[in-house]
Structure formats: C-alpha cells, structure tokens
Design a protein around this motif. Structure first.
Motif, PDB file in Angstrom:
ATOM      1  N   SER A 187       0.832  -1.202   0.000  1.00 57.49           N
ATOM      2  CA  SER A 187       0.000   0.000   0.000  1.00 57.49           C
ATOM      3  C   SER A 187       0.869   1.256   0.000  1.00 57.49           C
ATOM      4  O   SER A 187       2.009   1.246   0.470  1.00 57.49           O
ATOM      5  CB  SER A 187      -0.923   0.013   1.219  1.00 57.49           C
ATOM      6  OG  SER A 187      -0.187   0.290   2.397  1.00 57.49           O
ATOM      7  N   THR A 221       8.146  11.788   0.907  1.00 60.11           N
ATOM      8  CA  THR A 221       7.250  10.731   0.429  1.00 60.11           C
ATOM      9  C   THR A 221       7.958  10.004  -0.712  1.00 60.11           C
ATOM     10  O   THR A 221       9.017  10.446  -1.171  1.00 60.11           O
ATOM     11  CB  THR A 221       5.927  11.319  -0.095  1.00 60.11           C
ATOM     12  OG1 THR A 221       6.221  12.159  -1.217  1.00 60.11           O
ATOM     13  CG2 THR A 221       5.220  12.125   0.982  1.00 60.11           C
ATOM     14  N   ASN A 261       5.181   4.798   2.481  1.00 60.12           N
ATOM     15  CA  ASN A 261       5.557   6.123   2.979  1.00 60.12           C
ATOM     16  C   ASN A 261       5.903   6.094   4.463  1.00 60.12           C
ATOM     17  O   ASN A 261       6.767   6.844   4.919  1.00 60.12           O
ATOM     18  CB  ASN A 261       4.445   7.134   2.699  1.00 60.12           C
ATOM     19  CG  ASN A 261       4.453   7.592   1.250  1.00 60.12           C
ATOM     20  OD1 ASN A 261       5.504   7.850   0.672  1.00 60.12           O
ATOM     21  ND2 ASN A 261       3.278   7.682   0.643  1.00 60.12           N
ATOM     22  N   LYS A 262       5.236   5.225   5.213  1.00 56.67           N
ATOM     23  CA  LYS A 262       5.575   5.059   6.630  1.00 56.67           C
ATOM     24  C   LYS A 262       6.985   4.500   6.778  1.00 56.67           C
ATOM     25  O   LYS A 262       7.773   4.939   7.627  1.00 56.67           O
ATOM     26  CB  LYS A 262       4.569   4.113   7.310  1.00 56.67           C
ATOM     27  CG  LYS A 262       3.298   4.791   7.764  1.00 56.67           C
ATOM     28  CD  LYS A 262       2.439   3.820   8.558  1.00 56.67           C
ATOM     29  CE  LYS A 262       1.183   4.513   9.072  1.00 56.67           C
ATOM     30  NZ  LYS A 262       0.323   3.580   9.841  1.00 56.67           N
ATOM     31  N   ASN A 275       0.377   3.890   1.735  1.00 56.77           N
ATOM     32  CA  ASN A 275       0.534   4.321   3.123  1.00 56.77           C
ATOM     33  C   ASN A 275       1.692   3.579   3.788  1.00 56.77           C
ATOM     34  O   ASN A 275       2.514   4.178   4.498  1.00 56.77           O
ATOM     35  CB  ASN A 275      -0.770   4.073   3.891  1.00 56.77           C
ATOM     36  CG  ASN A 275      -0.714   4.606   5.304  1.00 56.77           C
ATOM     37  OD1 ASN A 275      -0.340   5.746   5.533  1.00 56.77           O
ATOM     38  ND2 ASN A 275      -1.109   3.778   6.266  1.00 56.77           N
TER      39      ASN A 275
END
Length: 375
Positions: free
Chosen positions: A293, A315, A298-299, A295
């Motif tokens: 994903s 990012t 980027n985490k 998300n």
C-alpha cells in the motif's frame, strides 16, 4: 424595443424577441420600484438577447451541471485515477457552490466563493479548481445559456502554505545515506525497503514500481522495462502507464542489477518456504496482500529517513524528485532526465525543476564568466 407598464406600485418591462427556433416571443419581468430600474434591466436583457443568450433555458445548480459534464465528456475517456480528481472537484463544488446556479453566478459572487475556498487551500489547488470549472462552462457560453464567463479575471491567492520545495527532495549526501540504509535492510519478507531503494535509483512512480515484474528486468542490457503499472486505487491488477512517454527503458548500474538479482533469488526461496506462488511475478510482492500500500511505503520511508539522520519530510514521490534533482545537479542533460522520468514533454520537467535549473544557471553563468576572462 421594450415596452414599459406600471402595475400597481411596480413597473414591468416587456420585450419582443426572436428565439433560436425562429419564432417571435415575449419576455416580461416586473417588480421594479421605479421605471428607470425597469429600463436599465430591460437594456441589459436586450444586450444578452442580442448576443444569443438563451433566456428560456432551465437554470441548474453548478454542481448538477458539472456532474453531467464529467459524465459526458470525461468518464471512459480518461483513466479512473484522473476521473477521481474530477469527482473530488465535484465534491468541492457541492460544498462551496451549494445553492449556486449557472445563471445566478456573477463574477463578484464567484470571487466571493473562491475567496472562501482559498482559506483552506493552496494556490496551485485553487488554480486547478478554477481552470476545471472554466473548462466545463465553455459549452454554456457557446450555447448562450449564460452570457459571460464568470470565472474570467478571478483573483487566486491561497492562504494555505504550499509544501516548501526543499521539503520535496533530499540533497546528494542525504540521498546517499538513505540509499545505503535502504540497501542494508533488504529482506524479501518486507519488500518496502527494496522498493524504496529501487525508487531512489530509478525515479519510477509508485504505480510503476508496483507493476514491475521480473521479466521486465534485462540483466544483459542493464535496464528496467517500464511498460505497465498496478492499479493500487481500485486494486484491479495491471493497468497502462500514465502516458505514452511513460513506456520507457531505464538504464541501471551494476550495483543495482546485483541487488535485483540477489533479491530475486532470496524472494524465490522465501516464497517456496511458505509454499506460496508469486502468480503475477511481481518484484515487490507482499506475502500477505501481494501489492504494497502507498501508506505502508511512505511510513517505512519516514522510518528510514529518521534512521539515516534525515529530518526532511519525504514521500515516495519526493524520492522521485530527489532522483531527478541529483541527476540535474550532476550535470545530466535535462532531456535525458525527462525521458528517464517518463514525462509527457520537456516543458513538464522544466516546470517541476525550475528551482534547480535556476541554481544551475547561476553556476553556468560563473563558468561562462571564467571562460571569457581567459580570452
């Protein structure tokens, strides 16, 4: 020629005009407290009629008109991802132009609403919002439904600060540290680190990375063949690239090739141990969900930046900016960088990296001066 009559305490005007179907019709409007008010209103209406203004066309909410416009002119003709952007604009039209109809909007009223929108949005977002609305109402103007373009000469100034350019990419030393950190943590169990490494070394988009399969890696000729993406918005599988120019071959160095080869071998072993089949032959395949994903990636990137002593909020798209910025700083020709990124044309590259090109221009000016001093 208009005719004026007094009806009780108010004045009414009556205009005879020829409609689009060639028939003569009458238009009446009353409730004017003074005859002069009726004369002024009738004069304005006669000007509109002279320009072909369709006075009898049904008035509709701007949001309803925009919804119809994107259904007719956009749906099925653009990608699902791009259509989502139009739907997002529709959401904002419904919110900010809640009761506004296409005929009721004047330039003043439109500016008032744009001012409200500007309080919580950055200038580039407002510019896109305005330009899309402008594109949608062209038909209304051409067909005489509205007499003028109420978006014309609108003043755009967002009150939300745009993310600073320096926060979108890393400098060369930070980039080296991040790549070293990502490469040292490569593990087929957690493919995010390897995706970050390949993203940094190629400048590929997130969707392109997700859609990368092992048969797209040419070890002999040392390049990655970018020919497809993965639809991570709707999770429908493989999808076309963003544009025709995005289909490209990205050259890679020996060290990156070796990392790819090692990762492929380790991934094969890992999947065998789980008795799992990588049915799409994805390079960045998650053992549980297949595709990673946005998300999650980027985490992990944020975590890697902290571990590498980097404070810049970054990012994966910022890593793409970093890749291009590093190449430009190292004097790689901008045309080669543009092709490597898969930009539609050179003007996009020049626009996105104008801040870097300005710095390079200053550097070149010093170089030119030093050459001329030798003459």
């Amino acid at each position: 020629m208009a005719r004026y009559t007094k009806r009780g305490k108010v004045w009414q005007y009556e205009i005879s005009y020829k409609s689009k179907d060639g028939k003569y019709k009458k238009l009446r409007k009353s409730s004017f407290p003074k005859k002069s008010d009726a004369i002024l209103a009738a004069s304005e209406m006669e000007i509109k009629l002279g320009k072909g203004f369709a006075v009898n066309d049904k008035d509709v909410l701007l949001s309803d008109y925009f919804r119809q416009w994107i259904e007719i002119y956009k749906k099925g003709k653009i990608s699902d991802v791009t259509f989502l952007k139009y739907e997002n604009i529709l959401m904002n039209i419904e919110k900010y132009f809640k009761y506004a109809t296409v005929k009721s909007l004047t330039r003043t009223r439109y500016q008032e609403i744009i001012n409200q929108f500007s309080k919580t949005h950055a200038t580039p977002t407002i510019e896109r919002f305005n330009s899309t609305i402008r594109a949608s109402i062209v038909n209304l103007i051409d067909e005489g439904v509205i007499p003028l373009d109420f978006t014309k000469n609108v003043v755009i100034k967002g009150e939300t600060e745009v993310k600073k350019e320096k926060d979108k990419y890393l400098n060369f030393l930070e980039f080296k540290r991040l790549m070293k950190s990502a490469k040292s943590r490569i593990n087929p169990k957690y493919p995010s680190n390897f995706m970050i490494f390949i993203a940094g070394m190629t400048g590929m988009r997130f969707g392109e990375l997700l859609g990368l399969t092992w048969d797209n890696i040419n070890y002999d000729k040392k390049y990655i063949n970018v020919c497809q993406t993965w639809d991570y918005h709707f999770n429908t599988g493989f999808a076309p690239t963003k544009n025709e120019q995005s289909v490209r071959k990205i050259s890679i160095d020996d060290s990156t090739l070796e990392a790819l080869s090692n990762f492929q071998a380790e991934q094969t072993k890992f999947f065998r141990s789980l008795e799992m089949i990588n049915r799409h032959h994805l390079v960045f395949s998650n053992a549980v969900t297949q595709a990673i994903s946005n998300n999650a990636i980027n985490k992990q990137l944020s975590k890697l930046c902290k571990q590498s002593g980097i404070d810049t909020p970054l990012t994966l798209h910022g890593l793409r900016h970093t890749h291009a910025s590093v190449l430009l700083y190292k004097d790689v020709n901008i045309l080669a960088v543009s092709k490597r990124l898969g930009h539609k044309d050179l003007s996009i590259t020049m626009s996105v990296y104008s801040h870097i090109l300005k710095e390079l221009e200053e550097k070149e000016n010093k170089h030119i001066a030093s050459i001329l001093e030798e003459i």
